[in-house]
Write an enzyme that holds these catalytic residues in place. Structure first.
Site, PDB file in Angstrom:
ATOM      1  N   GLU A   1       0.899  -1.283   0.033  1.00  5.75           N
ATOM      2  CA  GLU A   1      -0.103   0.017  -0.162  1.00  5.75           C
ATOM      3  C   GLU A   1       0.812   1.148   0.171  1.00  5.75           C
ATOM      4  OE1 GLU A   1      -2.640   0.637   3.258  1.00  5.75           O
ATOM      5  OE2 GLU A   1      -3.376  -1.715   3.262  1.00  5.75           O
TER       6      GLU A   1
ATOM      7  N   GLU B   1      -9.089   8.966   6.221  1.00  7.60           N
ATOM      8  CA  GLU B   1      -9.163   7.701   5.723  1.00  7.60           C
ATOM      9  C   GLU B   1     -10.308   7.399   4.652  1.00  7.60           C
ATOM     10  OE1 GLU B   1      -7.425   5.024   6.630  1.00  7.60           O
ATOM     11  OE2 GLU B   1      -6.210   5.954   8.275  1.00  7.60           O
TER      12      GLU B   1
ATOM     13  N   LYS C   1     -15.831   4.485   5.493  1.00  3.40           N
ATOM     14  CA  LYS C   1     -14.696   4.111   6.512  1.00  3.40           C
ATOM     15  C   LYS C   1     -14.934   4.831   7.817  1.00  3.40           C
ATOM     16  CE  LYS C   1     -10.041   2.361   6.136  1.00  3.40           C
ATOM     17  NZ  LYS C   1      -9.058   2.375   5.353  1.00  3.40           N
TER      18      LYS C   1
END
Length: 288
Positions: A210, A269, A263
């Site tokens: 990621e 985020e 989320k």
């Protein structure tokens, strides 16, 4: 592509696409893989049932499990047995040359500066060192989530250009090897490489599972900064590696495909997507 959950409809959609896939075992599923039978069932249901149509590349057994994080510490003792059982099931299926088993960790387990001084923190070594040794014994890579954005946030007087790959000059010189760092991504990755080497994995390759930058919701989270980061990241990882591990591209997964508008956690985020989930339109013009 990386899928964080073996969702049947998503796996079916990938059939015949030739898109290479990293598939996660979500942390809550680790308990079901503590036996050989449980792991064999998981591999049969989520891997073998989709062959040869889906091009599996990695299995990430757990994501960012950390003994010091109350949200994931309950899984600490489950990761390595689950990795071992999944790896054995992959070998039993004759797929070990195609599919590599690992776990996804992150920079939060390391400390030390400059990068040559990187090491796993004392209070996580009991968890991570046996995992590193297992990977080394089986010639498997380590998956790592690398986020200059969060390191930048955590550094008072942080250098935004250093984090965005736009610093005009060398920012950090590591006296070991006289290695010169112009971007924070390389520094974070080499810090992790140093930690892995000190834990018995001198030849382990790290795959960046990621990396991304939010477009909204917090400090320096903007479409402009995120676009700059993604474009520069793509160009950088296609190049010649890090100062510590030179000479080859850095296999890297961009986080994430879509904004995760449902989320929890910090507002940032919800804004890591390359695409807007409501209209499926790209936020940035990116070229691969």
């Amino acid at each position: 592509m990386r899928l964080y959950d073996p969702v049947q409809s998503a796996l079916q959609a990938l059939g015949g696409s030739n898109i290479e896939l990293m598939l996660d075992v979500p942390n809550p599923q680790l308990q079901s893989l503590q036996t050989a039978a449980g792991a064999s069932t998981w591999v049969r249901n989520n891997i073998q049932n989709y062959l040869p149509g889906v091009n599996f590349r990695y299995i990430a057994v757990g994501n960012e499990v950390d003994p010091n994080n109350g949200g994931t510490s309950e899984y600490v003792n489950l990761v390595l047995p689950a990795m071992r059982n999944i790896h054995n099931a992959i070998v039993a299926a004759g797929l070990q040359n195609q599919i590599k088993v690992s776990t996804a960790t992150y920079s939060g387990l390391t400390s030390g500066f400059p990068p040559s001084q990187g090491a796993f923190r004392d209070n996580v070594q009991g968890f991570i060192v046996p995992i590193i040794q297992f990977l080394a014994q089986n010639n498997l890579p380590l998956l790592a989530n690398i986020y200059p954005y969060f390191s930048y946030l955590g550094t008072p007087q942080g250098d935004l250009q250093y984090a965005l790959f736009t610093a005009p000059n060398v920012v950090v010189t590591d006296p070991v090897g006289n290695r010169q760092y112009r971007n924070l991504f390389d520094a974070l990755l080499d810090t992790l490489y140093s930690a892995v080497e000190k834990s018995g994995g001198p030849n382990i390759e790290i795959v960046v599972s990621e990396s991304g930058w939010p477009s909204s919701g917090g400090t320096e989270a903007s479409v402009q900064n995120a676009g700059t980061y993604y474009r520069n990241l793509i160009n950088h990882v296609k190049g010649n590696g890090t100062p510590k591990r030179q000479g080859r591209p850095i296999e890297t997964y961009l986080f994430a495909m879509y904004d995760e508008n449902l989320k929890g956690g910090a507002e940032t985020e919800k804004h890591f997507g390359l695409f807007n989930p409501t209209n499926q339109q790209p936020k940035y013009q990116l070229s691969f």
